[in-house]
Design a protein around this motif. Structure first.
Motif, PDB file in Angstrom:
ATOM      1  N   ALA A   1       0.664  -0.958   0.364  1.00  0.00           N
ATOM      2  CA  ALA A   1      -0.288  -0.426  -0.335  1.00  0.00           C
ATOM      3  C   ALA A   1       0.519   1.357   0.214  1.00  0.00           C
ATOM      4  N   TRP A   2       0.798   2.531  -0.464  1.00  0.00           N
ATOM      5  CA  TRP A   2       1.105   3.740  -0.265  1.00  0.00           C
ATOM      6  C   TRP A   2       0.613   4.585  -0.335  1.00  0.00           C
ATOM      7  N   GLY A   3       1.155   5.494   0.586  1.00  0.00           N
ATOM      8  CA  GLY A   3       1.330   6.783   1.372  1.00  0.00           C
ATOM      9  C   GLY A   3       1.583   8.649   0.554  1.00  0.00           C
ATOM     10  N   TRP A   4       0.933   9.137   1.197  1.00  0.00           N
ATOM     11  CA  TRP A   4       1.483  10.780   0.837  1.00  0.00           C
ATOM     12  C   TRP A   4       1.868  10.830   2.016  1.00  0.00           C
ATOM     13  N   PHE A   5       2.612  11.704   2.543  1.00  0.00           N
ATOM     14  CA  PHE A   5       2.195  12.632   3.610  1.00  0.00           C
ATOM     15  C   PHE A   5       2.978  13.655   3.634  1.00  0.00           C
ATOM     16  N   ARG A   6       3.057  14.998   4.509  1.00  0.00           N
ATOM     17  CA  ARG A   6       3.789  16.239   5.119  1.00  0.00           C
ATOM     18  C   ARG A   6       4.030  16.794   5.220  1.00  0.00           C
ATOM     19  N   GLN A   7       4.960  17.370   5.029  1.00  0.00           N
ATOM     20  CA  GLN A   7       5.571  18.090   6.579  1.00  0.00           C
ATOM     21  C   GLN A   7       5.758  19.674   6.331  1.00  0.00           C
ATOM     22  N   ALA A   8       5.146  20.084   7.436  1.00  0.00           N
ATOM     23  CA  ALA A   8       4.901  21.819   7.030  1.00  0.00           C
ATOM     24  C   ALA A   8       6.789  22.057   7.961  1.00  0.00           C
ATOM     25  N   PRO A   9       7.487  23.580   7.772  1.00  0.00           N
ATOM     26  CA  PRO A   9       8.188  23.965   8.368  1.00  0.00           C
ATOM     27  C   PRO A   9       7.353  23.530  10.474  1.00  0.00           C
ATOM     28  N   GLY A  10       8.367  23.051  10.958  1.00  0.00           N
ATOM     29  CA  GLY A  10       7.804  23.532  12.765  1.00  0.00           C
ATOM     30  C   GLY A  10       6.884  22.448  12.898  1.00  0.00           C
ATOM     31  N   LYS A  11       6.574  21.599  11.820  1.00  0.00           N
ATOM     32  CA  LYS A  11       4.682  20.610  11.644  1.00  0.00           C
ATOM     33  C   LYS A  11       5.394  19.597  12.158  1.00  0.00           C
TER      34      LYS A  11
ATOM     35  N   THR B   1       0.831  -4.246   3.807  1.00  0.00           N
ATOM     36  CA  THR B   1      -0.143  -4.340   3.909  1.00  0.00           C
ATOM     37  C   THR B   1      -1.136  -4.088   2.750  1.00  0.00           C
ATOM     38  N   ASP B   2      -2.179  -4.995   3.779  1.00  0.00           N
ATOM     39  CA  ASP B   2      -3.352  -4.367   2.116  1.00  0.00           C
ATOM     40  C   ASP B   2      -4.889  -3.612   2.385  1.00  0.00           C
ATOM     41  N   ARG B   3      -4.529  -2.801   3.554  1.00  0.00           N
ATOM     42  CA  ARG B   3      -5.609  -1.762   3.842  1.00  0.00           C
ATOM     43  C   ARG B   3      -4.890  -0.384   3.222  1.00  0.00           C
ATOM     44  N   ALA B   4      -5.163   1.317   3.390  1.00  0.00           N
ATOM     45  CA  ALA B   4      -4.780   1.940   2.798  1.00  0.00           C
ATOM     46  C   ALA B   4      -4.341   2.777   4.761  1.00  0.00           C
ATOM     47  N   PRO B   5      -3.426   2.772   4.429  1.00  0.00           N
ATOM     48  CA  PRO B   5      -3.207   3.304   6.360  1.00  0.00           C
ATOM     49  C   PRO B   5      -2.702   4.766   6.340  1.00  0.00           C
ATOM     50  N   ALA B   6      -3.011   5.627   7.526  1.00  0.00           N
ATOM     51  CA  ALA B   6      -3.038   6.473   7.626  1.00  0.00           C
ATOM     52  C   ALA B   6      -1.901   7.217   8.657  1.00  0.00           C
ATOM     53  N   ALA B   7      -1.662   5.723   9.664  1.00  0.00           N
ATOM     54  CA  ALA B   7      -0.535   6.118  10.750  1.00  0.00           C
ATOM     55  C   ALA B   7       0.712   6.384  10.002  1.00  0.00           C
ATOM     56  N   VAL B   8       1.812   6.671  10.245  1.00  0.00           N
ATOM     57  CA  VAL B   8       2.995   7.399  10.070  1.00  0.00           C
ATOM     58  C   VAL B   8       3.995   5.383  10.674  1.00  0.00           C
ATOM     59  N   HIS B   9       3.410   5.555  11.511  1.00  0.00           N
ATOM     60  CA  HIS B   9       4.084   4.525  12.353  1.00  0.00           C
ATOM     61  C   HIS B   9       3.665   3.155  10.640  1.00  0.00           C
ATOM     62  N   GLU B  10       2.548   2.767  10.818  1.00  0.00           N
ATOM     63  CA  GLU B  10       2.378   2.387  10.182  1.00  0.00           C
ATOM     64  C   GLU B  10       3.228   1.431   8.561  1.00  0.00           C
ATOM     65  N   TYR B  11       3.890   2.654   8.353  1.00  0.00           N
ATOM     66  CA  TYR B  11       4.758   2.802   7.115  1.00  0.00           C
ATOM     67  C   TYR B  11       6.265   2.013   7.035  1.00  0.00           C
ATOM     68  N   ASP B  12       6.605   1.534   6.312  1.00  0.00           N
ATOM     69  CA  ASP B  12       8.001   0.663   6.668  1.00  0.00           C
ATOM     70  C   ASP B  12       8.929   1.415   5.575  1.00  0.00           C
ATOM     71  N   TYR B  13       9.074   2.215   4.665  1.00  0.00           N
ATOM     72  CA  TYR B  13      10.178   2.614   3.191  1.00  0.00           C
ATOM     73  C   TYR B  13       9.174   4.372   3.383  1.00  0.00           C
ATOM     74  N   TRP B  14      10.349   4.878   3.324  1.00  0.00           N
ATOM     75  CA  TRP B  14      10.160   6.916   3.019  1.00  0.00           C
ATOM     76  C   TRP B  14      11.125   7.057   2.107  1.00  0.00           C
ATOM     77  N   GLY B  15      10.598   7.939   1.087  1.00  0.00           N
ATOM     78  CA  GLY B  15      11.029   8.584   0.056  1.00  0.00           C
ATOM     79  C   GLY B  15      11.593   9.570   1.248  1.00  0.00           C
TER      80      GLY B  15
END
Length: 124
Positions: A33-43, A101-115
């Motif tokens: 499963a794949w996700g996109w996350f974002r992080q703004a400065p200071g957040k 996983t076969d779901r579409a998770p929203a939690a950071v800790h559920e992801y194994d690899y990051w760009g």
């Protein structure tokens, strides 16, 4: 091991569109499963969108629902994030991630690899 490389970020004006891409190495792209996350400065890093292993399920953060679309192309080992009607609040570094996983998770800790991330800046 899965290596991810994001691209497509840049500086745009409010109301514009961008399409982010995340290219994955290896032959196991379709297993994740794949996700996109974002992080703004200071957040904190926050969830944006996710797509399930089959592609049949997608989940979006309330803040982007109706404006962003996540998709995947298993033949190209690539996941996309189409971002329309961009707002200054969308300014952040955007990261793609893979989850075994076969779901579409929203939690950071559920992801194994990051760009490494790609920067998006939206001016008003």
């Amino acid at each position: 091991q899965v290596q991810l490389v994001e691209s497509g970020g840049g500086l745009v004006q409010a109301g514009d569109s961008l399409r982010l891409s995340c290219a994955a190495s290896g032959r196991t792209f379709s297993r994740y499963a794949w996700g996109w996350f974002r992080q703004a400065p200071g957040k904190e890093r926050e969830f944006v969108a996710a797509i399930s292993r089959s592609g049949g399920s997608t989940v979006y953060a309330d803040s982007v629902e109706g404006r962003f679309t996540i998709s995947r192309d298993n033949a190209k080992n690539t996941v996309y994030l189409q971002m329309n009607s961009l707002k200054p609040d969308d300014t952040a570094d955007y990261y793609c991630a893979a989850a075994n996983t076969d779901r579409a998770p929203a939690a950071v800790h559920e992801y194994d690899y990051w760009g490494q991330g790609t920067q998006v800046t939206v001016s008003s």
